[in-house]
Design a protein around this motif. Structure first.
Motif, PDB file in Angstrom:
ATOM      1  N   THR A   2       0.998  -1.124   0.215  1.00 57.52           N
ATOM      2  CA  THR A   2       0.017   0.047   0.041  1.00 57.52           C
ATOM      3  C   THR A   2       0.802   1.314  -0.132  1.00 57.52           C
ATOM      4  O   THR A   2       1.990   1.347   0.792  1.00 57.52           O
ATOM      5  CB  THR A   2      -0.809  -0.108   1.293  1.00 57.52           C
ATOM      6  N   VAL A   3       0.587   2.196  -1.019  1.00 61.33           N
ATOM      7  CA  VAL A   3       1.468   3.385  -1.065  1.00 61.33           C
ATOM      8  C   VAL A   3       1.226   4.101   0.263  1.00 61.33           C
ATOM      9  O   VAL A   3      -0.080   4.762   0.570  1.00 61.33           O
ATOM     10  CB  VAL A   3       1.108   4.271  -2.049  1.00 61.33           C
TER      11      VAL A   3
ATOM     12  N   ARG B 273       7.151   5.285  -1.031  1.00 57.27           N
ATOM     13  CA  ARG B 273       7.184   4.249   0.077  1.00 57.27           C
ATOM     14  C   ARG B 273       6.043   3.511   0.230  1.00 57.27           C
ATOM     15  O   ARG B 273       4.836   4.064   0.116  1.00 57.27           O
ATOM     16  CB  ARG B 273       7.466   5.211   1.413  1.00 57.27           C
ATOM     17  N   LEU B 274       6.007   2.110   0.259  1.00 51.64           N
ATOM     18  CA  LEU B 274       4.937   1.123   0.334  1.00 51.64           C
ATOM     19  C   LEU B 274       5.008   0.440   1.644  1.00 51.64           C
ATOM     20  O   LEU B 274       6.262   0.051   2.356  1.00 51.64           O
ATOM     21  CB  LEU B 274       5.187   0.042  -0.604  1.00 51.64           C
TER      22      LEU B 274
ATOM     23  N   GLU C   7       3.594  -7.910   4.704  1.00 52.33           N
ATOM     24  CA  GLU C   7       4.141  -8.394   6.021  1.00 52.33           C
ATOM     25  C   GLU C   7       4.373  -7.200   6.663  1.00 52.33           C
ATOM     26  O   GLU C   7       5.217  -7.385   7.845  1.00 52.33           O
ATOM     27  CB  GLU C   7       5.515  -9.090   5.417  1.00 52.33           C
ATOM     28  N   LYS C   8       4.055  -6.073   6.559  1.00 51.73           N
ATOM     29  CA  LYS C   8       4.131  -4.858   7.438  1.00 51.73           C
ATOM     30  C   LYS C   8       5.464  -4.192   7.267  1.00 51.73           C
ATOM     31  O   LYS C   8       5.699  -3.450   8.375  1.00 51.73           O
ATOM     32  CB  LYS C   8       3.641  -5.182   8.909  1.00 51.73           C
ATOM     33  N   SER C   9       6.390  -4.637   6.506  1.00 49.56           N
ATOM     34  CA  SER C   9       7.661  -4.057   6.350  1.00 49.56           C
ATOM     35  C   SER C   9       7.423  -2.746   5.461  1.00 49.56           C
ATOM     36  O   SER C   9       6.646  -2.454   4.751  1.00 49.56           O
ATOM     37  CB  SER C   9       8.545  -5.012   5.673  1.00 49.56           C
TER      38      SER C   9
ATOM     39  N   VAL D 135      10.946   2.643  -2.771  1.00 46.59           N
ATOM     40  CA  VAL D 135      11.048   2.229  -4.232  1.00 46.59           C
ATOM     41  C   VAL D 135      11.370   3.337  -5.023  1.00 46.59           C
ATOM     42  O   VAL D 135      10.627   4.493  -4.869  1.00 46.59           O
ATOM     43  CB  VAL D 135       9.989   1.423  -4.752  1.00 46.59           C
ATOM     44  N   PRO D 136      12.656   3.370  -5.824  1.00 46.30           N
ATOM     45  CA  PRO D 136      13.103   4.557  -6.459  1.00 46.30           C
ATOM     46  C   PRO D 136      11.859   4.889  -7.633  1.00 46.30           C
ATOM     47  O   PRO D 136      11.456   3.783  -8.143  1.00 46.30           O
ATOM     48  CB  PRO D 136      14.422   4.096  -7.116  1.00 46.30           C
TER      49      PRO D 136
END
Length: 145
Positions: free
Chosen positions: A4-5, A14-15, A19-21, A25-26
């Protein structure tokens, strides 16, 4: 990668993954590769295989598949392109593949439909006296001290 963005920046996005991490991502990666917006899909696919014991007769298998198809197609959130086919004979049993689509964008609702239909499939198999295949569990030798 899937998530999810949470934030879109000048250089990166950022996503939050399942797994909640927290994944950064460039943005160049977002442009260079196809982007699949899962939140815009209209349905979710369910696919799995069932393996029946070789003792399950072909008449039982026909009846199980017919009744299961009827139940899945009758569900209000399942599309009509349901497939359930006797797909293989294996050393462990008779394999049947199942595929259907749940018309929802809600993951919780998708899980609820899967659970409901799984219980109904088990009930159909029990009703027709079919048996799921089970692989033997190796015996564990007890160690005496």
């Amino acid at each position: 990668m899937s998530g999810t963005v949470e934030k879109i920046g000048f250089r990166s996005t950022r996503l939050r993954t399942a797994e909640k991490s927290y994944l950064t991502v460039p943005n160049k990666s977002m442009i260079d590769k196809p982007l699949d917006n899962l939140s815009l899909r209209t349905s979710r696919r369910v696919g799995f295989s069932l393996t029946f014991d070789h003792c399950t007769t072909s008449a039982q298998l026909h009846a199980i598949i017919a009744d299961a198809l009827e139940i899945m197609k009758a569900h209000s959130l399942v599309t009509q392109d349901v497939q359930m086919k006797f797909s293989a004979l294996t050393p462990t049993g008779k394999e049947v593949t199942v595929q259907y689509f749940v018309e929802t964008t809600s993951y919780d609702e998708y899980l609820d439909v899967k659970e409901d239909l799984n219980y109904r499939l088990v009930e159909v198999v029990e009703h027709h006296g079919g048996l799921f295949s089970s692989t033997p569990v190796p015996a564990v030798n007890a160690v005496k001290s």
